[in-house]
Design a protein around this motif. Sequence first.
Motif, PDB file in Angstrom:
ATOM      1  N   GLN A 120       0.779  -1.163  -0.093  1.00 12.17           N
ATOM      2  CA  GLN A 120       0.091  -0.034   0.084  1.00 12.17           C
ATOM      3  C   GLN A 120       0.812   1.349  -0.037  1.00 12.17           C
ATOM      4  O   GLN A 120       0.358   2.345  -0.333  1.00 12.17           O
ATOM      5  N   SER A 121       1.960   1.094   0.414  1.00 17.01           N
ATOM      6  CA  SER A 121       2.808   2.159   0.635  1.00 17.01           C
ATOM      7  C   SER A 121       3.901   2.290  -0.579  1.00 17.01           C
ATOM      8  O   SER A 121       4.568   3.519  -0.744  1.00 17.01           O
ATOM      9  N   GLY A 122       4.027   1.276  -1.327  1.00 16.17           N
ATOM     10  CA  GLY A 122       4.845   1.207  -2.675  1.00 16.17           C
ATOM     11  C   GLY A 122       6.447   1.072  -2.008  1.00 16.17           C
ATOM     12  O   GLY A 122       7.034   2.186  -2.938  1.00 16.17           O
ATOM     13  N   VAL A 123       6.676   0.811  -0.992  1.00 21.95           N
ATOM     14  CA  VAL A 123       8.033   0.617  -0.487  1.00 21.95           C
ATOM     15  C   VAL A 123       8.379  -1.194  -0.302  1.00 21.95           C
ATOM     16  O   VAL A 123       7.601  -1.868  -0.389  1.00 21.95           O
ATOM     17  N   SER A 124       9.522  -1.126   0.242  1.00 17.46           N
ATOM     18  CA  SER A 124      10.099  -2.502   0.808  1.00 17.46           C
ATOM     19  C   SER A 124      10.468  -2.266   2.244  1.00 17.46           C
ATOM     20  O   SER A 124      10.972  -1.259   2.745  1.00 17.46           O
ATOM     21  N   LEU A 125       9.938  -3.182   2.889  1.00 19.05           N
ATOM     22  CA  LEU A 125      10.253  -3.415   4.394  1.00 19.05           C
ATOM     23  C   LEU A 125      11.245  -4.362   4.585  1.00 19.05           C
ATOM     24  O   LEU A 125      11.161  -5.524   4.282  1.00 19.05           O
ATOM     25  N   GLN A 126      12.431  -3.708   5.330  1.00 16.77           N
ATOM     26  CA  GLN A 126      13.501  -4.868   5.755  1.00 16.77           C
ATOM     27  C   GLN A 126      13.499  -5.078   7.039  1.00 16.77           C
ATOM     28  O   GLN A 126      13.388  -4.206   8.153  1.00 16.77           O
ATOM     29  N   ALA A 136       6.084   6.155  28.536  1.00 18.95           N
ATOM     30  CA  ALA A 136       5.309   6.917  29.359  1.00 18.95           C
ATOM     31  C   ALA A 136       3.927   6.435  29.387  1.00 18.95           C
ATOM     32  O   ALA A 136       3.007   6.487  30.100  1.00 18.95           O
ATOM     33  N   ARG A 137       3.441   5.533  28.447  1.00 20.76           N
ATOM     34  CA  ARG A 137       2.225   5.170  28.227  1.00 20.76           C
ATOM     35  C   ARG A 137       2.046   3.482  28.304  1.00 20.76           C
ATOM     36  O   ARG A 137       1.062   2.911  28.258  1.00 20.76           O
ATOM     37  N   ASP A 138       3.179   3.083  28.911  1.00 12.71           N
ATOM     38  CA  ASP A 138       3.257   1.799  29.279  1.00 12.71           C
ATOM     39  C   ASP A 138       3.062   0.922  27.852  1.00 12.71           C
ATOM     40  O   ASP A 138       2.521  -0.428  28.103  1.00 12.71           O
ATOM     41  N   VAL A 139       3.421   1.288  26.869  1.00 18.99           N
ATOM     42  CA  VAL A 139       3.250   0.831  25.664  1.00 18.99           C
ATOM     43  C   VAL A 139       4.943   0.077  25.234  1.00 18.99           C
ATOM     44  O   VAL A 139       5.655   0.670  25.485  1.00 18.99           O
ATOM     45  N   SER A 140       4.653  -1.329  24.980  1.00 24.23           N
ATOM     46  CA  SER A 140       6.236  -1.895  24.625  1.00 24.23           C
ATOM     47  C   SER A 140       6.410  -1.756  23.129  1.00 24.23           C
ATOM     48  O   SER A 140       5.419  -2.018  22.370  1.00 24.23           O
ATOM     49  N   VAL A 141       7.451  -1.292  22.662  1.00 28.08           N
ATOM     50  CA  VAL A 141       7.800  -0.910  21.374  1.00 28.08           C
ATOM     51  C   VAL A 141       9.229  -1.569  20.978  1.00 28.08           C
ATOM     52  O   VAL A 141      10.071  -1.339  21.959  1.00 28.08           O
ATOM     53  N   THR A 142       9.433  -1.967  19.762  1.00 28.68           N
ATOM     54  CA  THR A 142      10.671  -2.472  19.487  1.00 28.68           C
ATOM     55  C   THR A 142      10.756  -2.000  17.857  1.00 28.68           C
ATOM     56  O   THR A 142       9.970  -2.565  17.035  1.00 28.68           O
ATOM     57  N   CYS A 143      12.165  -1.507  17.845  1.00 27.48           N
ATOM     58  CA  CYS A 143      12.427  -0.975  16.257  1.00 27.48           C
ATOM     59  C   CYS A 143      12.939  -2.377  15.472  1.00 27.48           C
ATOM     60  O   CYS A 143      13.897  -2.978  16.042  1.00 27.48           O
ATOM     61  N   ILE A 144      12.357  -3.095  14.567  1.00 24.79           N
ATOM     62  CA  ILE A 144      12.838  -4.233  14.092  1.00 24.79           C
ATOM     63  C   ILE A 144      13.251  -4.075  12.489  1.00 24.79           C
ATOM     64  O   ILE A 144      13.731  -5.182  11.715  1.00 24.79           O
ATOM     65  N   GLY A 145      13.228  -2.737  12.096  1.00 29.90           N
ATOM     66  CA  GLY A 145      14.015  -2.914  10.613  1.00 29.90           C
ATOM     67  C   GLY A 145      13.572  -1.414   9.999  1.00 29.90           C
ATOM     68  O   GLY A 145      13.528  -0.597  10.804  1.00 29.90           O
ATOM     69  N   SER A 146      13.698  -1.351   8.824  1.00 26.61           N
ATOM     70  CA  SER A 146      13.766  -0.147   7.988  1.00 26.61           C
ATOM     71  C   SER A 146      13.058  -0.154   6.783  1.00 26.61           C
ATOM     72  O   SER A 146      12.697  -1.262   6.080  1.00 26.61           O
ATOM     73  N   VAL A 147      12.505   0.997   6.358  1.00 22.47           N
ATOM     74  CA  VAL A 147      11.883   1.140   5.034  1.00 22.47           C
ATOM     75  C   VAL A 147      12.843   1.399   3.966  1.00 22.47           C
ATOM     76  O   VAL A 147      13.601   2.170   4.188  1.00 22.47           O
ATOM     77  N   GLN A 148      12.759   0.692   2.819  1.00 26.85           N
ATOM     78  CA  GLN A 148      13.546   0.772   1.737  1.00 26.85           C
ATOM     79  C   GLN A 148      12.885   1.003   0.535  1.00 26.85           C
ATOM     80  O   GLN A 148      11.699   1.059   0.108  1.00 26.85           O
ATOM     81  N   ALA A 149      13.620   1.635  -0.492  1.00 27.82           N
ATOM     82  CA  ALA A 149      12.763   1.634  -2.029  1.00 27.82           C
ATOM     83  C   ALA A 149      12.970   0.261  -2.384  1.00 27.82           C
ATOM     84  O   ALA A 149      13.413  -0.729  -1.912  1.00 27.82           O
TER      85      ALA A 149
END
Lengths: 320, 320
Positions: free
Chosen positions: A223-229, A282-295
């Motif tokens: 939908q975004s017209g990108v690649s997800l790594q 601050a919101r008690d939300v657990s987040v993890t960065c797992i990759g990046s967006v590429q062309a």
Amino acid sequence: MKEFELIRQRLAHLSRHDGALQLGDDVSTLPKSEKIQIITTDTLVEGVHFLSDDPMYTVGQKLVRVNVSDCLAKAARPTSAMFNLSWPSNRPETDLTNLIDGLAADLEFWNIDLIGGDTTGSQSGVTLTLTLIGDCQKSAPVRRSGAQVEDDVWITGEIGSAFLGLRRRLSGVTPNSSDPLVSAFLVPPLQPVAVSSLIADFAHASMDVSDGLIADAEHLAEQSGVSLQIELDRVPLHAAANKDLRAGLVEKVSLLTGGDDYQVLFTASPTDQELIRKAAAARDVSVTCIGSVQAGSGVKVRDSEGNPITILTSGWQHEF
Amino acid sequence: MKEFELIRQRLAHLSRHDGALQLGDDVSTLPKSEKIQIITTDTLVEGVHFLSDDPMYTVGQKLVRVNVSDCLAKAARPTSAMFNLSWPSNRPETDLTNLIDGLAADLEFWNIDLIGGDTTGSQSGVTLTLTLIGDCQKSAPVRRSGAQVEDDVWITGEIGSAFLGLRRRLSGVTPNSSDPLVSAFLVPPLQPVAVSSLIADFAHASMDVSDGLIADAEHLAEQSGVSLQIELDRVPLHAAANKDLRAGLVEKVSLLTGGDDYQVLFTASPTDQELIRKAAAARDVSVTCIGSVQAGSGVKVRDSEGNPITILTSGWQHEF
């Protein structure tokens, strides 16, 4: 049909909006809102989304959560619900009251007002539909389509536990075991409702993971017209799933392609990385960065040494 | 699940509201409206609301109409729909495309925008849910609760044909026969959408008849805290139903307690009687005054000589 009148009575206290007339008329008015409102709906089918001997109380909770998950991932707070029930006459009435109790408990937990619905018989299994209306936290829901090249890719919570929980159920583990993986299959553990404002503040693109992390990442990429790594070793797993992994009982790729996790997959600017971590904490939300967006297009998964991993089946559609 | 993607593609052209993103995201925004909006939902289940060998095209139409009927009776015009489909993999794909074609045709006929939904598998029969949003023709929907003593009691259209149509189907008449009673069971003939403005202008209380005229009149009487008196011989019947009646094949009381008619039952001031007749004629809406509202409770039915008729079962819930 008398039991359905009973159900209406049991549900009436969940209806606080005047326009719903305590579910006593044929229609409800939609509650007024200053905000842009979204609508979403999901159906759960016996033998497809839950096992026939899953406890009906948790099935009621799951019905609420699979819909709440969609609202939160789109940066909206759920406000109102419509509930459709098709119930076979040959199931014990205690199953029905347990279903209603679980539904009611979760609607109250998420502060959702029940404004209508329909109850019918069924000649076969149980079919449940919930339709949710929510208030957007900003002028529009966050879509799948906004991911930008160089964005970070984030996931909330942990992945793979519901898939392993279902495997355990199918191998004979009873639903009332204390196994946290089974619990994660029965009642998806969602992030707190405040995740919706985190998404509103930072996400360029967002969706909930429900069909499997990789399959849903593919939808977002398309939908975004990108690649997800995605970096395989950065994907956070539940401790019990890690244990299965170390014991060689499952491959990590299976966890990434299993379904039913109901976490939020989103992308955001790499310059916001620290802000996101702080806002999430601050919101008690657990987040993890797992990759990046590429062309490009599609989803690429890499192991810890940077080698590409081939994914044969990106998502997993269960029919038991 | 590939067929579901196909279905989404076939339905996408019905989605004209920008916020629905052609059904390509997880949620839709609700369309903006200057008017008060209502929401209503109905589920149709194979073997409960339609026969397994009913044509899927007409099942799709019926799904739309049972919901449109609720909107019209409440003085609202339907605008937007959510569609939930649970489909067994062992049914031919032509049945599925026929269902979608019938649904699409009726949504277009009523000028309803499809804004979302969900498609799932089913381990047993077909279950269908439609949720409709509509614009009120005045500041609130017309409720069941507004009937006043001395009001006239009105019914639109004709009563009893769907009940006889189902009887014919169950006795072996094929759905593609030209029998108008069978057609009335398969695709409820509704009043034109302009009936909603007639109700808005004149009705004190209103609801759609769907569970049987007498049962629904009892609901209206109860919510309004009044009694409804109905003159048996004033209730309008379809010509083919009258023929069955004269031939002694059915009792009139059975027609009044049969279900699936989808007409509007409403009450209005007796001083408006001529205005209502004129306004209805101008809108191509068929209306008949069939009784009056009195103090008390419940529904009283009288024959042409004024003698009370005892109704043993007021409504009729079919499970085939």
